[in-house]
Design an enzyme around this catalytic site. Structure first.
Site, mmCIF file in Angstrom:
data_model
loop_
_atom_site.group_PDB
_atom_site.id
_atom_site.type_symbol
_atom_site.label_atom_id
_atom_site.label_comp_id
_atom_site.label_asym_id
_atom_site.label_seq_id
_atom_site.Cartn_x
_atom_site.Cartn_y
_atom_site.Cartn_z
ATOM 1 N N ASP A 1 -2.846 3.629 -1.817
ATOM 2 C CA ASP A 1 -3.748 3.581 -0.664
ATOM 3 C C ASP A 1 -4.511 4.898 -0.680
ATOM 4 O OD1 ASP A 1 -4.878 2.348 1.471
ATOM 5 O OD2 ASP A 1 -3.212 2.633 2.841
ATOM 6 N N TYR B 1 -11.196 6.331 -0.214
ATOM 7 C CA TYR B 1 -11.213 5.549 -1.452
ATOM 8 C C TYR B 1 -11.937 6.277 -2.581
ATOM 9 C CZ TYR B 1 -8.966 2.007 1.264
ATOM 10 O OH TYR B 1 -8.054 1.345 2.031
ATOM 11 N N HIS C 1 0.873 -1.179 0.000
ATOM 12 C CA HIS C 1 0.000 0.000 0.000
ATOM 13 C C HIS C 1 0.902 1.219 0.000
ATOM 14 C CE1 HIS C 1 -3.562 -2.044 2.370
ATOM 15 N NE2 HIS C 1 -3.390 -2.541 1.163
HETATM 16 C C1 DNO Z 1 -7.284 1.088 5.282
HETATM 17 C C2 DNO Z 1 -6.887 -0.291 4.982
HETATM 18 C C3 DNO Z 1 -7.058 -1.234 6.154
HETATM 19 C C4 DNO Z 1 -6.794 -2.650 5.714
HETATM 20 C C5 DNO Z 1 -6.961 -3.686 6.792
HETATM 21 C C6 DNO Z 1 -6.397 -4.989 6.319
HETATM 22 O O1 DNO Z 1 -7.599 1.831 4.415
HETATM 23 O O2 DNO Z 1 -5.613 -0.318 4.473
HETATM 24 O O3 DNO Z 1 -8.355 -1.114 6.644
HETATM 25 O O4 DNO Z 1 -7.690 -2.983 4.690
HETATM 26 O O5 DNO Z 1 -6.356 -3.320 7.959
HETATM 27 O O6 DNO Z 1 -6.909 -6.031 7.078
#
Ligand code: DNO
Length: 397
Positions: free
Chosen positions: A353, A370, A300
């Site tokens: 991310d 997102y 990420h």
């Molecule tokens: C946040 C994400 C986390 C991730 C979880 C994986 O945006 O990167 O919520 O999905 O921690 O289990």
């Protein structure tokens, strides 16, 4: 590196064709509708794959699961866990049978990533996620009223007290819901009494105990991962520090060394999340990328700007405190090593991310962090870095 994009499934307001327009082909998703602890059947997995592949001209495929969640009872080592471990392994086998072979998961007790502000205004009108140390302290000390919390927040306590004294009931409700927003499924969002009950269940679990519970989980599932060719990739704690008195054990280099050492198999790997690790001033993120390169199975890429009181803001992908060029160089070097060693999986899946909400993102109702345009911008910037580093250093992209 395989350009990928998180898609929350049919309920995501960001459509699949946006992923292609952004330039990614890998889709990172999960069956969020399935309650924690239940088996992901081949039919349910195939159904999601069918949606992702419905328009072949997009060329998309499901490359990473994020997340196959760990039931809270496993983190707590509470009761007989046989069925939960069996179900987890069954889901792994089913995913592998469908060709989905990287699984991201986390071992954060109760809450996942935590922010206090989801819509912080940026110059020009964009929006960012923020963690305000004094708001979090107000939540912990005065809303949750957790015994002992005040001592942990001494540096921001006065500001926390002032915030709380001035906050309306609706501001307090927004803070609670922002803090809960990190839980991606439809399950396990807590109100204050519910959170207190969860904290009470953890009252006997120390960091060492949680570490042992993680090691037990790994001992249960890594042999299956090895057998079916799955690479497990634990996500670090976000932010990388204890929360609400709950231990967190995937926050720094020592933690990563402990967990990779607990079950020394390549299948026992890491989601290298630069944003989560970067929110800890104690972490040298590029050095960690180099140190744990061999165990990184998913990436990420995101940046944060830390502030002296422990607050931080999600920055542009190439701004903030983490040297993204150095991280990308470490990852491309690892790809080069894997490729030279004949590893068929040398290319690392990564996704931009969180992104800011920019321009037409605003008001679209995407999941916090997102957005479409913000992530598209992040991906484009990272793609530029990848291309430049690859050409300058002669490393496989
Ligand atoms: C946040 C994400 C986390 C991730 C979880 C994986 O945006 O990167 O919520 O999905 O921690 O289990």
């Amino acid at each position: 590196m395989e350009q990928s994009w998180r898609w929350f499934g049919p309920d995501d307001v960001v459509p699949l064709h946006a992923i292609r327009q952004a330039g990614a082909r890998g889709v990172v998703t999960a069956l969020h509708q399935i309650p924690y602890g239940e088996i992901w059947t081949v039919d349910a997995i195939r159904e999601r794959q069918g949606k992702i592949g419905a328009d072949p001209s997009l060329g998309l495929h499901w490359n990473v699961v994020e997340s196959l969640p760990i039931h809270e009872r496993i983190k707590l080592a509470e009761g007989d866990l046989t069925a939960l471990f069996d179900n987890y392994r069954a889901s792994m086998r089913n995913l592998a049978a469908c060709g989905v072979k990287v699984i991201c998961y986390n071992f954060m007790p109760v809450v996942d990533w935590t922010r206090t502000e989801l819509s912080h205004a940026l110059p020009g009108g964009g929006r960012a996620l923020r963690f305000n140390a004094h708001e979090y302290a107000a939540f912990d000390c005065f809303m949750l009223q957790r015994p002992g919390a005040e001592a942990e927040h001494a540096a921001v306590l006065e500001r926390a007290r002032a915030w709380f004294a001035a906050a309306s009931e609706s501001a307090k409700a927004v803070l609670l819901s922002n803090i809960m927003a990190g839980l991606p499924g439809a399950f396990d969002r807590y109100d204050i009494p519910g959170l207190r009950r969860m904290l009470a269940r953890y009252s006997e679990v120390s960091a060492a105990g949680l570490r042992e519970n993680l090691a037990r989980f790994l001992r249960e599932v890594i042999p299956t991962a090895e057998e079916v060719g799955i690479r497990m990739a634990i996500h670090p704690d976000d932010p990388p520090r204890p929360m609400m008195g709950l231990p967190r054990i995937v926050s720094c280099a020592e933690d990563l060394a402990a967990l990779t050492g607990a079950v020394p198999s390549e299948a026992n790997g890491i989601t290298f999340c630069t944003g989560s690790l970067g929110a800890g001033a104690h972490n040298d993120v590029p050095a960690m990328a180099r140190q744990f390169a061999g165990r990184i199975h998913f990436v990420h890429l995101r940046n944060v700007a830390n502030e002296p009181d422990g607050s931080f803001m999600e920055a542009d992908h190439l701004a903030g405190d983490t040297d993204m060029v150095a991280v990308v160089e470490a990852l491309l070097a690892e790809q080069g090593r894997r490729k030279a060693a004949g590893d068929a999986h040398w290319r690392l899946p990564f996704r931009p991310d969180h992104g800011h909400e920019l321009l037409d993102d605003i008001g679209k109702g995407s999941f916090p962090g997102y957005s479409t345009i913000g992530r598209l911008k992040g991906l484009a910037e990272i793609r530029g870095v990848m291309t430049a580093v690859s050409q300058l250093r002669g490393l496989p992209i």
